[in-house]
Scaffold this active site. Sequence first.
Site, PDB file in Angstrom:
ATOM      1  N   ARG A 237       0.838  -1.198   0.000  1.00 33.50           N
ATOM      2  CA  ARG A 237       0.000   0.000   0.000  1.00 33.50           C
ATOM      3  C   ARG A 237       0.870   1.244   0.000  1.00 33.50           C
ATOM      4  NH1 ARG A 237      -3.189  -2.845  -1.739  1.00 33.50           N
ATOM      5  NH2 ARG A 237      -5.243  -3.468  -0.945  1.00 33.50           N
ATOM      6  N   HIS A 285      -0.613   0.715 -10.041  1.00 32.10           N
ATOM      7  CA  HIS A 285      -1.403  -0.210  -9.216  1.00 32.10           C
ATOM      8  C   HIS A 285      -1.872  -1.381 -10.080  1.00 32.10           C
ATOM      9  CE1 HIS A 285      -3.705  -0.195  -5.177  1.00 32.10           C
ATOM     10  NE2 HIS A 285      -3.595  -1.442  -5.605  1.00 32.10           N
TER      11      HIS A 285
END
Length: 315
Positions: A237, A285
């Site tokens: 993350r 991502h």
Amino acid sequence: MKILLPMSIELDAQTLPLEPGDVVADYDPTQPVREEDADAEVMVVWGNTDDQLADAAQRLTDLKLIQALLAGPDQIKKAGFGEDVVVCAGIGLHDRTVSEHALALSLSLVRFLPELARRQERREWASELGGAQPLHPEGAPITTLLDAHVTIWGFGSIGQTLAPLFTALGAKVSGIARSTGERAGYPVVATEEKNELLARTDLLVMILPSGEATADSLDAAVLKTLPDTAYVVNVGRGSTVDEAALIEALEEGRIAGAAIDVAKTEPLSAEDPLWGAPHLIITPHAAGGRPVGAEELIGHNLKALRGDGEFRNRM
């Protein structure tokens, strides 16, 4: 039982353990659930917006189970669903795809692929990066995973899937987790005992979840502890990295390079300083995004909701 499936992913409803009277309806995860489907008892979540989830938390008063296909439940927890709603995460659905991407980023750094791509664009034969090379150049970044010291920070489901891939390529793999011990046959040290391990790490792969305990885990102190020949890869993350400290470390040559698949603010604006950081690979991502085995997990937890077994990945 009414089960809502998101249009953001193709799911085979026929493989689910449905019973007579069950109804399966699709819904747009970016829009409020249709009024005729507000009586749903199960909602599968993938690609939902924050506003859509907040609306569902208010209107879907019969909801009993939320099956997220995401590995982490953070987005769902902040939506405001009642405590009586069972929330199950998609842990395990992204192990292989994220591991694949982490390995790809690692090899890109170790094998100088970004620099070689730049040379190719300029039609230059990079002789110094090819031909005869020392296997383990003294005082330089690794050029092979053979005998490399790889540390995986966040040794959960994905980390335990990734570790054998590095082992197969000859690396020596260790992990950092909440407690010291052994996981899946690999040595793991507790977070508070990590410095000795980091100081001899050639490649640090981060797969940490978001949360107060992991915020800015990769900070200036950790970056100083790593050798200046080390590489860093983050497929966890964005909140776990102090981005200003990372940029500074790259600019000052205190690490050899880095690759990130996540950022604190996504998508990155064109003005974000990360774009200009030297020796940094950025991917959008892209590591996960393809849940593998979603129907089996949904089916398992549908049975658990009916009283047949325990919930899997209950949060």
